[in-house]
Design a protein around this motif. Structure first.
Motif, short mmCIF file in Angstrom:
data_model
loop_
_atom_site.label_atom_id
_atom_site.label_comp_id
_atom_site.label_asym_id
_atom_site.label_seq_id
_atom_site.Cartn_x
_atom_site.Cartn_y
_atom_site.Cartn_z
N THR A 161 2.17 0.03 9.81
CA THR A 161 1.71 -1.17 9.14
C THR A 161 2.35 -2.38 9.83
O THR A 161 3.37 -2.25 10.52
N LEU A 162 1.75 -3.53 9.64
CA LEU A 162 2.33 -4.75 10.21
C LEU A 162 3.71 -5.00 9.63
O LEU A 162 4.61 -5.48 10.32
N THR A 163 3.91 -4.64 8.37
CA THR A 163 5.21 -4.81 7.73
C THR A 163 6.28 -3.99 8.44
O THR A 163 7.36 -4.49 8.76
N ASP A 164 5.96 -2.72 8.73
CA ASP A 164 6.93 -1.86 9.40
C ASP A 164 7.26 -2.38 10.79
O ASP A 164 8.43 -2.42 11.19
N THR A 166 7.01 -5.40 11.92
CA THR A 166 7.73 -6.68 11.86
C THR A 166 9.20 -6.47 11.59
O THR A 166 10.04 -7.20 12.10
N ARG A 167 9.52 -5.46 10.80
CA ARG A 167 10.93 -5.18 10.53
C ARG A 167 11.66 -4.74 11.80
O ARG A 167 12.85 -4.98 11.97
N PRO A 170 10.17 -8.22 15.25
CA PRO A 170 9.53 -9.49 14.86
C PRO A 170 9.30 -10.44 16.02
O PRO A 170 8.36 -11.22 16.00
N GLU A 177 2.17 -13.93 11.91
CA GLU A 177 2.18 -12.51 11.57
C GLU A 177 3.49 -12.11 10.90
O GLU A 177 3.56 -11.07 10.24
N ARG A 178 4.52 -12.91 11.09
CA ARG A 178 5.81 -12.59 10.51
C ARG A 178 5.91 -13.12 9.09
O ARG A 178 5.24 -14.07 8.71
N ARG A 179 6.80 -12.53 8.31
CA ARG A 179 7.10 -12.98 6.96
C ARG A 179 8.60 -13.22 6.86
O ARG A 179 9.39 -12.43 7.41
N TRP A 182 10.87 -10.38 6.17
CA TRP A 182 10.88 -9.29 7.14
C TRP A 182 11.57 -9.67 8.44
O TRP A 182 11.63 -8.89 9.36
#
Length: 201
Positions: A161-164, A166-167, A170, A177-179, A182
């Motif tokens: 996933t994009l979340t994974d 990014t962690r 990044p 795309e980053r949060r 994260w």
């Protein structure tokens, strides 16, 4: 389908998926029509509809310029490496000798079931020198670019996933795309030996 054009046996040109920018233009129209309908409904009784007309013309011009500019987007393979062409004459030249590692991963799309390939080409300092997104380029084009660059390829064993991602990495993603939650960088990049072992399991 990506258009492939060869000027000789060593040079190929790949263009984005043909429906992509047309779909974006249609989506923009679908989203803006209701908005402008409401604006006209509000502005006509008070006599300010000319402002809405001007705003609508501006939006249409921006979309038109974007569609026209998209026609100048392509990736070209050469003996020495890759030329990445973007709108308005922006060109990035990546020599095969400058690429140290290529990351090839599959990222889940927004619906959570489909995946798209992603290519990240890194130099010896783990700096991103080329990225290709599966939303724009076909898997075949991405694989041929990776082959032409000729650097060691690191594959993710499963889609991410994009979340994974990014962690873990990044710095390889764009700001949108980053949060913030994260944005903690891993001590080493995926190109490092330990992370490479995890990816190749």
């Amino acid at each position: 389908m990506t258009e492939v054009r060869g000027t000789d046996v060593r040079t190929q040109t790949f263009r984005p998926r043909s429906p992509l920018f047309g779909q974006l233009a249609v989506a923009t129209g679908v989203l803006t029509v209701p908005v402008f309908a409401v604006l006209y409904w509000i502005s006509v009784p008070v006599g300010s509809w000319l402002v809405v007309v001007a705003l609508q013309v501006l939006v249409m011009l921006i979309v038109g310029v974007g569609v026209i500019a998209s026609r100048s987007v392509f990736v070209q393979l050469h003996d020495w490496g890759v030329e990445d062409h973007w709108p308005f004459g922006f060109t990035s030249r990546v020599r095969s000798s400058d690429v140290d590692t290529i990351l090839l991963i599959d990222l889940y799309t927004g619906n959570g079931t489909e995946t798209v390939p992603q290519l990240f080409a890194l130099d010896g300092r783990d700096t991103l020198v080329l990225r290709m997104r599966g939303q724009i380029w076909t898997r075949s084009a991405i694989q041929q670019v990776a082959a032409r660059l000729g650097a060691p390829v690191v594959h993710a064993p499963v889609p991410m996933t994009l979340t994974d991602f990014t962690r873990i990495e990044p710095q390889l993603l764009t700001w949108f795309e980053r949060r913030p939650l994260w944005a903690v960088r891993a001590p080493r990049t995926l190109a490092a030996s330990a992370d490479r072992r995890v990816f190749e399991q």
